[in-house]
Design a protein around this motif. Structure first.
Motif, PDB file in Angstrom:
ATOM      1  N   THR A 176      -9.803  54.821  69.594  1.00 30.49           N
ATOM      2  CA  THR A 176      -8.499  55.476  69.722  1.00 30.49           C
ATOM      3  C   THR A 176      -8.089  55.691  71.170  1.00 30.49           C
ATOM      4  N   LEU A 177      -6.786  55.895  71.340  1.00 34.69           N
ATOM      5  CA  LEU A 177      -6.214  56.329  72.613  1.00 34.69           C
ATOM      6  C   LEU A 177      -5.209  57.426  72.301  1.00 34.69           C
ATOM      7  N   GLN A 178      -5.301  58.545  73.018  1.00 33.72           N
ATOM      8  CA  GLN A 178      -4.386  59.673  72.807  1.00 33.72           C
ATOM      9  C   GLN A 178      -3.467  59.796  74.020  1.00 33.72           C
ATOM     10  N   PRO A 179      -2.232  59.279  73.933  1.00 30.21           N
ATOM     11  CA  PRO A 179      -1.293  59.338  75.051  1.00 30.21           C
ATOM     12  C   PRO A 179      -0.115  60.277  74.750  1.00 30.21           C
ATOM     13  N   GLN A 180       0.607  60.664  75.782  1.00 34.63           N
ATOM     14  CA  GLN A 180       1.892  61.314  75.554  1.00 34.63           C
ATOM     15  C   GLN A 180       2.890  60.237  75.113  1.00 34.63           C
ATOM     16  N   TYR A 181       3.594  60.491  74.015  1.00 31.32           N
ATOM     17  CA  TYR A 181       4.476  59.463  73.467  1.00 31.32           C
ATOM     18  C   TYR A 181       5.517  60.135  72.588  1.00 31.32           C
ATOM     19  N   ASN A 182       6.782  59.879  72.866  1.00 31.33           N
ATOM     20  CA  ASN A 182       7.873  60.400  72.045  1.00 31.33           C
ATOM     21  C   ASN A 182       9.151  59.667  72.422  1.00 31.33           C
ATOM     22  N   LEU A 183      10.261  60.028  71.812  1.00 30.19           N
ATOM     23  CA  LEU A 183      11.528  59.347  72.076  1.00 30.19           C
ATOM     24  C   LEU A 183      11.992  59.462  73.524  1.00 30.19           C
ATOM     25  N   LEU A 184      11.530  60.490  74.227  1.00 31.28           N
ATOM     26  CA  LEU A 184      11.911  60.658  75.635  1.00 31.28           C
ATOM     27  C   LEU A 184      10.845  60.149  76.598  1.00 31.28           C
ATOM     28  N   GLU A 185       9.684  59.818  76.073  1.00 36.61           N
ATOM     29  CA  GLU A 185       8.580  59.304  76.901  1.00 36.61           C
ATOM     30  C   GLU A 185       8.055  58.016  76.279  1.00 36.61           C
ATOM     31  N   ARG A 186       8.688  56.898  76.627  1.00 34.87           N
ATOM     32  CA  ARG A 186       8.317  55.606  76.043  1.00 34.87           C
ATOM     33  C   ARG A 186       7.779  54.631  77.092  1.00 34.87           C
ATOM     34  N   TRP A 213      12.022  69.565  73.090  1.00 36.86           N
ATOM     35  CA  TRP A 213      13.320  68.930  73.332  1.00 36.86           C
ATOM     36  C   TRP A 213      13.856  68.215  72.088  1.00 36.86           C
ATOM     37  N   LEU A 214      12.996  67.595  71.320  1.00 34.95           N
ATOM     38  CA  LEU A 214      13.448  66.792  70.185  1.00 34.95           C
ATOM     39  C   LEU A 214      13.618  67.608  68.902  1.00 34.95           C
ATOM     40  N   THR A 215      13.515  68.927  69.018  1.00 34.62           N
ATOM     41  CA  THR A 215      13.803  69.784  67.867  1.00 34.62           C
ATOM     42  C   THR A 215      15.301  70.039  67.737  1.00 34.62           C
ATOM     43  N   LEU A 243      14.151  68.497  84.799  1.00 32.37           N
ATOM     44  CA  LEU A 243      13.679  67.126  84.636  1.00 32.37           C
ATOM     45  C   LEU A 243      14.472  66.379  83.573  1.00 32.37           C
ATOM     46  N   ARG A 244      14.812  67.061  82.492  1.00 31.39           N
ATOM     47  CA  ARG A 244      15.431  66.400  81.341  1.00 31.39           C
ATOM     48  C   ARG A 244      16.951  66.513  81.301  1.00 31.39           C
ATOM     49  N   SER A 245      17.484  67.696  81.639  1.00 36.08           N
ATOM     50  CA  SER A 245      18.894  67.969  81.366  1.00 36.08           C
ATOM     51  C   SER A 245      19.850  67.102  82.173  1.00 36.08           C
ATOM     52  N   GLY A 246      19.412  66.616  83.326  1.00 36.50           N
ATOM     53  CA  GLY A 246      20.289  65.819  84.157  1.00 36.50           C
ATOM     54  C   GLY A 246      20.369  64.358  83.771  1.00 36.50           C
ATOM     55  N   THR A 250      18.765  61.622  77.848  1.00 39.09           N
ATOM     56  CA  THR A 250      18.279  62.744  77.040  1.00 39.09           C
ATOM     57  C   THR A 250      19.299  63.137  75.991  1.00 39.09           C
ATOM     58  N   TRP A 251      20.553  63.304  76.408  1.00 39.28           N
ATOM     59  CA  TRP A 251      21.579  63.782  75.482  1.00 39.28           C
ATOM     60  C   TRP A 251      22.007  62.688  74.512  1.00 39.28           C
TER      61      TRP A 251
END
Length: 340
Positions: A176-186, A213-215, A243-246, A250-251
């Motif tokens: 396995t590999l456990q990375p940070q991964y989501n719609l904003l971190e691809r 953020w994705l909630t 980091l995200r709002s600008g 993100t939006w």
């Protein structure tokens, strides 16, 4: 809940895992045990913790739950991690044989078990020879102290080097590999995901909701405040407001999430989780929750079925920005003209 193979192993795990980083810190023991019960009742069977979560309290809370619920130990796949500092000595950190042996022994004690199903290196260690680290993990498998091992927060080259070093020595291979991964971190899709797929490693994404953020609870018009992760700490690493709002991206992602969620009559978080669970190589998405209500809502993502058009839209609005070389349309990995 849908079951999947754990990477290239024969172990079977649920599509959603329970992360326990909040246990002992944001979530007290009684509430943590309730969440563990609810997760198990929902069909989940993989629990993820680490020796540094709440300075070991997370492992202790999970261990007490396992002792009070012996049948659960037989049904769950238990995973923990070692690497980071657990004391004041220079040898109380890293991936050396010395530190990992003590870290593993301490994790076994806190969890109250005689073996750990999935032991993961929490990150790369540039100071310790890789052969020393992998040799220890191979010995731990042979001794029956762990069943499988994996990595977390490795880059593509680090992952590939580790896999082929293990192959060279005919040692047990990671699964396995456990990375940070989501719609904003691809960004991991450029190198890390292909490396994991090539090695047959299953992905166990952490922070699938990008720290909240994705909630869908954050809005362009107002800086968050109060009982939210970004509200409590606007400069929060990885998910801070500045980091995200600008970023227009993100939006755009959040707008798409809201519209798709409205069509399914579910919260945006469930759409984000369902999208991630369907990505190539993903074995089990790690759900991190502070309350039983949060966990219950996130587990409902198992019932969400996205259409091909919805997946395509999410893919498009969340596409990461990468330079042309060597990944973009002018890069060497792309054909400059059709053949045949």
């Amino acid at each position: 809940m849908e079951m999947r193979l754990l990477g290239s192993s024969g172990a079977v795990v649920s599509k959603y895992a329970l992360g326990t980083m909040t246990f002992g810190n944001e979530t007290d023991e009684r509430t943590s045990h309730r969440m563990l019960d609810e997760y198990l009742a929902a069909g989940g069977n993989i629990i993820d913790t680490a020796d540094i979560y709440s300075a070991g309290a997370s492992e202790e809370i999970v261990g007490k739950w396992l002792i009070s619920n012996q049948s659960a130990r037989d049904s769950v796949l238990l995973g923990t991690k070692g690497r980071f500092s657990t004391g004041d000595s220079p040898n109380d950190a890293g991936n050396s044989r010395r530190h990992l042996r003590r870290a593993l022994e301490d994790s076994l004690r806190r969890l109250g078990v005689d073996h750990i199903d999935l032991y993961q290196l929490h990150s790369w260690d540039p100071l310790t020879p890789l052969e020393e680290t992998l040799g220890f993990l191979n010995d731990a498998v042979s001794a029956g102290l762990i069943s499988y091992y994996g990595f977390s927060n490795f880059t593509g080259w680090q992952l590939t080097k580790a896999v082929w070093t293990a192959k060279l020595h005919n040692w047990q291979l990671p699964v396995t590999l456990q990375p940070q991964y989501n719609l904003l971190e691809r960004e991991i899709e450029s190198e890390i995901v292909p490396a994991a797929l090539d090695a047959g490693l299953g992905l166990l994404p952490w922070s699938p909701l990008a720290g909240g953020w994705l909630t869908g609870k954050y809005h362009r018009e107002s800086v968050p405040a109060g009982n939210t992760r970004v509200g409590e700490n606007p400069t929060r690493q990885f998910q801070g407001w500045d980091l995200r709002s600008g970023s227009p991206r993100t939006w755009a992602v959040l707008d798409a999430l809201h519209e798709i969620a409205s069509a399914h009559e579910v919260p945006p978080a469930q759409i984000a989780l369902a999208w991630l669970a369907g990505r190539p190589g993903v074995t089990s998405v790690i759900l991190g929750a502070r309350t039983p209500d949060q966990l219950e809502g996130n587990l409902q993502a198992a019932n969400v079925k996205l259409t091909a058009a919805e997946v395509h839209r999410l893919n498009e609005v969340s596409a990461p920005t990468v330079g042309n070389y060597p990944y973009g349309r002018d890069g060497l990995t792309q054909r400059s003209r059709p053949l045949g």
